[in-house]
Enzyme design. Structure first.
Site: not given
Length: 309
Positions: A178, A206, A229, A232
């Site tokens: 991320t 997703r 990050t 998740g």
């Protein structure tokens, strides 16, 4: 209104290459990518620009760097497709915009900002979001712009691992990519932005924590700005961004205690990863519970720093 000393922090994901596999050449490339992005945001803040513009510029630079899992460096789903998520939040009034499952815009963070500024909504997803991006005049890139050999190879390796039933090697680089930025500007305002390609070989459709406000992205001038990050699903379940805000707002914790506390608590649950955060005083916190997190920050004195492990 009192003048504040601007600060800026960014991450390129907690999904770092393992220390044992990191070569000097790779480390130099990642460090340069982090510094390029930090410099983009710093230029905005030092010219008196807003935290919102600074985090936008920072994340755009990270999206343009294929080393990081966002924009041009986005990973592939199990179907070999691209689905990107992004979010931005303004600490002045909690204005927010997000996109999920989009493909085409060169800079998904600009798509998120367009949702915030051009619609009455907070989040757009899928085909509707893609159509909105085109109608908004965002720069749209062809598929081959995003299909980097490194991401194609990573997908092939993961699909082969699944096919053979080999054990999960726990590679954070496959799961946690991320990018994000948080900033305090000279007017005392906070902002946060996050962008991601998701997890390698994720199920199509997703959505992780990055575009979920209160989980992977959060900003409120009264407390803090956060960009997370990591794995998740855990950051959503434990509302990480809002949890930090709540501990500061109601429990009287400072930024360091609030942010380090939740990241530490997530580790034994399976929530590996990290976050970057700044508060209204200019304090910066960069906790993580994984092997590393690509990160860079500019302190109130203007000094710039980078770190990986």
């Amino acid at each position: 209104m009192p003048e504040f000393k601007p600060v800026l922090a960014l991450h390129g994901g907690a999904g770092t290459i393992r220390r044992s596999a990191m070569t000097p050449e790779r480390e130099a490339a990642y460090t340069q990518g982090l510094l390029t992005a930090l410099s983009a945001g710093r230029a905005v803040l030092e010219s008196g620009g807003s935290a919102l513009d600074a985090v936008t510029a920072t994340v755009m630079a990270l999206e343009d760097e294929p080393l990081f899992n966002a924009g041009r460096g986005a990973v592939l789903t199990s179907a070999g497709t691209l689905e990107m998520d992004a979010a931005i939040m303004d600490g002045r009034d909690r204005r927010a915009g997000a996109v999920a499952g989009i493909f085409g815009p060169r800079n998904p963070i600009l798509a998120a900002r367009a949702v915030m500024e051009k619609t009455e909504h907070v989040m757009l997803t899928g085909s509707g979001a893609n159509a909105f991006c085109r109608e908004s005049g965002l720069e749209i890139m062809p598929e081959d712009y995003f299909l980097t050999p490194a991401r194609q190879e990573a997908l092939a390796r993961e699909l082969e691992r699944r096919r053979t039933g080999a054990p999960d090697d726990g590679d954070a680089a496959r799961k946690h990519g991320t990018v994000g930025a948080v900033a305090l500007d000279s007017h005392g305002h906070l902002a946060a932005a996050t962008s991601t390609g998701g997890m390698t070989a994720k199920l199509p459709g997703r959505v992780g924590d990055s575009p979920v406000f209160g989980a992977g992205t959060w900003a409120d001038d009264a407390t803090c700005a956060v960009s997370a990050t990591g794995h998740g699903e855990y950051f959503i379940r434990y509302a990480v961004g809002h949890e930090i805000d709540a501990r500061m707002r109601w429990a009287g914790h400072n930024l360091k205690a609030a942010s380090e506390g939740i990241v530490r608590e997530l580790a034994p649950l399976g929530g590996s990863g990290g976050l970057i955060a700044v508060d209204r005083t200019g304090a910066i916190s960069l906790p993580f519970n994984s092997e590393g997190m690509y990160r860079a920050w500019m302190q109130a004195d203007g000094s710039m720093h980078t770190a990986i492990f």
